[in-house]
Enzyme design. Structure first.
Site, PDB file in Angstrom:
ATOM      1  N   LYS A  61     -23.699  27.822 -20.488  1.00 34.73           N
ATOM      2  CA  LYS A  61     -24.053  28.271 -21.848  1.00 34.73           C
ATOM      3  C   LYS A  61     -24.338  27.104 -22.781  1.00 34.73           C
ATOM      4  O   LYS A  61     -25.208  27.193 -23.650  1.00 34.73           O
ATOM      5  CB  LYS A  61     -22.929  29.144 -22.404  1.00 34.73           C
ATOM      6  N   THR A  69     -18.115  44.332 -26.276  1.00 37.32           N
ATOM      7  CA  THR A  69     -19.140  44.738 -25.308  1.00 37.32           C
ATOM      8  C   THR A  69     -18.501  44.864 -23.924  1.00 37.32           C
ATOM      9  O   THR A  69     -17.324  44.545 -23.738  1.00 37.32           O
ATOM     10  CB  THR A  69     -20.254  43.671 -25.214  1.00 37.32           C
ATOM     11  N   TYR A  92     -19.043  29.129 -17.075  1.00 36.57           N
ATOM     12  CA  TYR A  92     -19.613  29.786 -18.255  1.00 36.57           C
ATOM     13  C   TYR A  92     -19.920  28.746 -19.329  1.00 36.57           C
ATOM     14  O   TYR A  92     -21.025  28.703 -19.887  1.00 36.57           O
ATOM     15  CB  TYR A  92     -18.617  30.830 -18.768  1.00 36.57           C
ATOM     16  N   ASN A 116     -31.199  36.901 -23.834  1.00 29.54           N
ATOM     17  CA  ASN A 116     -29.799  37.185 -24.156  1.00 29.54           C
ATOM     18  C   ASN A 116     -28.922  37.413 -22.922  1.00 29.54           C
ATOM     19  O   ASN A 116     -27.717  37.593 -23.043  1.00 29.54           O
ATOM     20  CB  ASN A 116     -29.801  38.428 -25.074  1.00 29.54           C
TER      21      ASN A 116
END
Ligand code: NDP
Length: 254
Positions: free
Chosen positions: A161, A192, A157, A90
């Site tokens: 990803k 988060t 990113y 993760n």
């Protein structure tokens, strides 16, 4: 019986956010959990929280870009708990944001190492341990960014990803006959540390929320519930999938 009774799981990137919530849920559902990330103190607090709730977990701090650490996580699962059934890979960082033409090669490489190469290293050691048990479930955390939506300024990113989705498909077909299922989860905006790092102003947060049909983002616990589905036998015929748990952000046009 709970969803992960008698299962052993690794959760990498467990010191905060989605990983923290998932490790707690896995333990509550009966798994013995090896939790990994770089921050020792946060991992120790998580292990204590799991123990206080009657669960079992062990912390091993390290950097997922290092091959020795990927191996050590699996060795810990095997030595402490007798094998490995579930791995939630993760870990993720946003990496460099802004114009792609301004991104330095070292920042690019650091993000690709952290987001994508770490997943390869994890799988390299996790798959044989699962095959030795007759099968298992591997899960990678990808994102809708770079899969269903292009966002300016997030090329590193998005590229790192979405690479996880290709890795997911390749592993799923390579090891399916040995009982290993491999899936990616694609969260939407989730409250988060990473989300707060990216959206520092109220204006930015209001804009993000406006992109979602529910006009809110997810809690880490909501994402953890879907990870549990992929980890458990409830998803026994699901492999090679990119499971969108993104609150409809990809299809919203209002
Ligand atoms: P957090 O920043 O809270 O969690 C990231 C985790 O990765 C932390 O536990 C961090 O721990 C760990 N980590 C980072 N770098 C390393 C490293 N080199 N070695 C070991 N551990 C590392 O963010 P989230 O919970 O939001 O992120 C979890 C995943 O979800 C990420 O992959 C992210 O890309 C993805 N995601 C998040 C979304 C969101 O809106 N929040 C949306 C879509 C996907 P430590 O610093 O202690 O090493």
């Amino acid at each position: 019986m709970t969803a992960l009774t008698n299962k052993v799981a690794i959760v990498a990137g467990a010191s905060s956010g989605i990983g923290y919530a998932t490790a707690k849920l896995f333990a509550r559902e009966g798994a013995k959990v090896v939790v990994g990330a770089r921050r020792h103190a946060k991992l120790n607090a998580l292990v204590a929280e799991i123990a206080a709730a009657g669960g079992e977990a062990v912390a091993l701090a390290g950097d997922v870009t290092e091959e020795d650490y990927a191996k050590a996580l699996v060795d810990t699962a095997t030595e402490r708990f007798g094998g490995l059934d579930v791995a939630f890979n993760n870990v993720g960082i946003l990496g460099p944001m802004g114009s792609t033409t301004e991104v330095s090669l070292s920042d690019w490489r650091n993000a690709v190492d952290t987001n994508l190469t770490s997943a390869f290293l994890g799988a390299k050691y996790q798959v044989p341990a699962m095959v030795a048990r007759g099968g298992g479930s591997l899960i990678f955390t990808s994102t809708f960014v770079g899969h269903t939506v292009g966002f300016p300024g997030l090329a590193t990113y998005a590229a790192s990803k979405s690479g996880l989705i290709g890795l997911t498909q390749a592993l799923a077909v390579e090891f399916g006959q040995q009982g290993v299922r491999v899936n990616a989860i694609l969260p939407g905006g989730t409250d988060t540390e990473m989300y707060r790092e990216m959206n520092t102003t109220q204006e930015a947060r209001d804009f993000i929320v406006s992109l979602y049909p529910f006009r809110r983002i997810a809690s880490p616990e909501e994402i953890a519930n879907s990870v549990l589905y992929l980890a458990s036998d409830a998803s026994s015929f699901t492999t090679g999938s990119a499971l969108q748990v993104e609150g409809g952000v990809s299809i919203n046009r209002t």
